[in-house]
Design a protein around this motif. Structure first.
Motif, PDB file in Angstrom:
ATOM      1  N   SER A 223     -11.464  -6.692   1.138  1.00 37.22           N
ATOM      2  CA  SER A 223     -12.512  -7.138   0.220  1.00 37.22           C
ATOM      3  C   SER A 223     -12.462  -8.639   0.003  1.00 37.22           C
ATOM      4  CB  SER A 223     -12.377  -6.409  -1.127  1.00 37.22           C
ATOM      5  OG  SER A 223     -12.485  -5.015  -0.973  1.00 37.22           O
TER       6      SER A 223
ATOM      7  N   PRO B 262      -6.838  -2.355   1.306  1.00 34.92           N
ATOM      8  CA  PRO B 262      -8.268  -2.368   0.969  1.00 34.92           C
ATOM      9  C   PRO B 262      -8.705  -3.616   0.226  1.00 34.92           C
ATOM     10  CG  PRO B 262      -7.321  -0.211   0.507  1.00 34.92           C
ATOM     11  CD  PRO B 262      -6.177  -1.145   0.799  1.00 34.92           C
ATOM     12  N   SER B 263      -7.891  -4.107  -0.713  1.00 33.94           N
ATOM     13  CA  SER B 263      -8.274  -5.319  -1.449  1.00 33.94           C
ATOM     14  C   SER B 263      -8.222  -6.549  -0.558  1.00 33.94           C
ATOM     15  CB  SER B 263      -7.364  -5.511  -2.664  1.00 33.94           C
ATOM     16  OG  SER B 263      -6.029  -5.780  -2.269  1.00 33.94           O
TER      17      SER B 263
ATOM     18  N   VAL C  13      -6.214   0.813   7.573  1.00 32.27           N
ATOM     19  CA  VAL C  13      -6.455   1.634   6.387  1.00 32.27           C
ATOM     20  C   VAL C  13      -6.908   3.034   6.774  1.00 32.27           C
ATOM     21  CG1 VAL C  13      -7.914   1.910   4.347  1.00 32.27           C
ATOM     22  CG2 VAL C  13      -6.976  -0.330   4.903  1.00 32.27           C
TER      23      VAL C  13
ATOM     24  N   GLN D 186      -1.353  -8.029  -2.855  1.00 34.17           N
ATOM     25  CA  GLN D 186      -2.518  -7.321  -2.343  1.00 34.17           C
ATOM     26  C   GLN D 186      -2.112  -6.069  -1.554  1.00 34.17           C
ATOM     27  OE1 GLN D 186      -5.542  -8.439  -3.408  1.00 34.17           O
ATOM     28  NE2 GLN D 186      -4.108  -9.781  -4.499  1.00 34.17           N
TER      29      GLN D 186
ATOM     30  N   SER E 197      -6.363  -3.961  -7.214  1.00 32.18           N
ATOM     31  CA  SER E 197      -5.806  -5.208  -6.704  1.00 32.18           C
ATOM     32  C   SER E 197      -6.839  -6.328  -6.725  1.00 32.18           C
ATOM     33  CB  SER E 197      -5.295  -5.009  -5.274  1.00 32.18           C
ATOM     34  OG  SER E 197      -4.302  -4.022  -5.235  1.00 32.18           O
ATOM     35  N   PHE E 198      -8.081  -5.998  -6.423  1.00 27.11           N
ATOM     36  CA  PHE E 198      -9.125  -7.010  -6.311  1.00 27.11           C
ATOM     37  C   PHE E 198      -9.407  -7.669  -7.651  1.00 27.11           C
ATOM     38  CE2 PHE E 198     -13.485  -8.557  -6.129  1.00 27.11           C
ATOM     39  CZ  PHE E 198     -13.525  -9.198  -4.903  1.00 27.11           C
TER      40      PHE E 198
ATOM     41  N   ASN F  33      -6.873   4.249  -0.605  1.00 24.26           N
ATOM     42  CA  ASN F  33      -8.164   3.617  -0.356  1.00 24.26           C
ATOM     43  C   ASN F  33      -8.675   2.793  -1.538  1.00 24.26           C
ATOM     44  OD1 ASN F  33      -8.592   4.663   2.300  1.00 24.26           O
ATOM     45  ND2 ASN F  33      -9.091   6.650   1.403  1.00 24.26           N
ATOM     46  N   ASP F  34      -7.924   2.765  -2.636  1.00 22.43           N
ATOM     47  CA  ASP F  34      -8.371   2.031  -3.822  1.00 22.43           C
ATOM     48  C   ASP F  34      -8.244   0.524  -3.604  1.00 22.43           C
ATOM     49  OD1 ASP F  34      -9.079   1.388  -6.497  1.00 22.43           O
ATOM     50  OD2 ASP F  34      -6.946   1.243  -6.996  1.00 22.43           O
ATOM     51  N   TRP F  35      -9.332  -0.176  -3.780  1.00 27.53           N
ATOM     52  CA  TRP F  35      -9.339  -1.636  -3.611  1.00 27.53           C
ATOM     53  C   TRP F  35      -9.568  -2.368  -4.926  1.00 27.53           C
ATOM     54  CZ3 TRP F  35     -13.615  -4.344  -5.209  1.00 27.53           C
ATOM     55  CH2 TRP F  35     -14.768  -3.590  -5.471  1.00 27.53           C
ATOM     56  N   SER F  36     -10.171  -1.691  -5.913  1.00 23.38           N
ATOM     57  CA  SER F  36     -10.619  -2.392  -7.115  1.00 23.38           C
ATOM     58  C   SER F  36      -9.463  -2.889  -7.977  1.00 23.38           C
ATOM     59  CB  SER F  36     -11.540  -1.480  -7.936  1.00 23.38           C
ATOM     60  OG  SER F  36     -10.865  -0.298  -8.325  1.00 23.38           O
TER      61      SER F  36
ATOM     62  N   SER G  67       0.828  -1.210   0.000  1.00 24.96           N
ATOM     63  CA  SER G  67       0.000   0.000   0.000  1.00 24.96           C
ATOM     64  C   SER G  67       0.860   1.257   0.000  1.00 24.96           C
ATOM     65  CB  SER G  67      -0.921   0.007   1.230  1.00 24.96           C
ATOM     66  OG  SER G  67      -1.835  -1.073   1.191  1.00 24.96           O
TER      67      SER G  67
END
Length: 214
Positions: free
Chosen positions: A165, A161-162, A188, A158, A148-149, A143-146, A3
């Motif tokens: 998720s 945030p991911s 986070v 990872q 990595s997800f 704060n971006d999770w998408s 991160s």
């Protein structure tokens, strides 16, 4: 660590691209400048979810001849991270248009090139706005999770945030590990909250100065 590294790298590259693009749209004259900028603004208004599938296909098929492309590799962060932040470019452009063009002309007379004018004259004057851009970009990437997800699967790739998720949908005992999810959620939230509280004045000042004309 993922991160932190991703946030620092993406924020730094985004500031560089915003600086160059904003300077080009605000201070340079070239054919189609306004049309290109309006097209970028239009694209920024589209929902982010529209880009998920095209981006996935792009990563999966590039470079050609390699299985799964750059999916599930660090290249997802290195290439996909430093994108052009259109709204940040718009804010910086509006601010730069208020800076007297006589500064550019004086620098050119002294023999300065475009990059020297950008980084040694315009950037120091526009520090409040770029302070705001750095802070908001860093918070957004943190704060971006998408990314990595959707584009990575290995645990070592990872970010926080991911990881949260994935924990909400993956479990070995039939239910999410809520204590671990809460712990990661605090990890986070605290850095983002501290950054915002410390630099809140810079954020407000950066927004306020956009409307000030030189």
């Amino acid at each position: 660590m993922n991160s932190i590294l991703r946030t620092v790298y993406s924020t730094g590259m985004t500031v560089i691209t915003v600086m160059i693009c904003a300077y080009a749209f605000a201070r340079l004259r070239f054919k189609g400048r306004d049309t290109i900028f309006l097209a970028l603004l239009f694209c920024s208004m589209l929902p982010a979810t529209i880009n998920l599938l095209p981006t996935y296909m792009l990563y999966a098929n590039w470079p050609s001849g390699k299985a799964d492309g750059i999916l599930n590799t660090w290249w997802v962060y290195l290439i996909g991270g430093p994108s052009i932040n259109v709204m940040a470019t718009f804010i910086a452009k509006q601010y730069m248009q208020g800076i007297p063009e006589s500064l550019d002309e004086s620098a050119k007379i002294d023999g300065a090139n475009v990059f020297q004018i950008m980084f040694r004259i315009i950037l120091p004057v526009a520090k409040p706005v770029f302070g705001y851009i750095i802070i908001t970009t860093a918070l957004g990437v943190w704060n971006d999770w998408s990314t990595s997800f959707f584009y990575t699967s290995d645990d070592y790739l990872q970010v926080l945030p991911s990881a949260i998720s994935k924990l909400s949908v993956t479990t070995n005992v039939g239910m999410p590990d809520y204590p671990l999810m809460i712990t990661l959620g605090i990890a986070v939230t605290i850095p983002a909250l501290v950054i915002y509280l410390i630099f809140q004045k810079n954020i407000v000042e950066g927004i306020a100065n956009v409307g000030i004309k030189g």
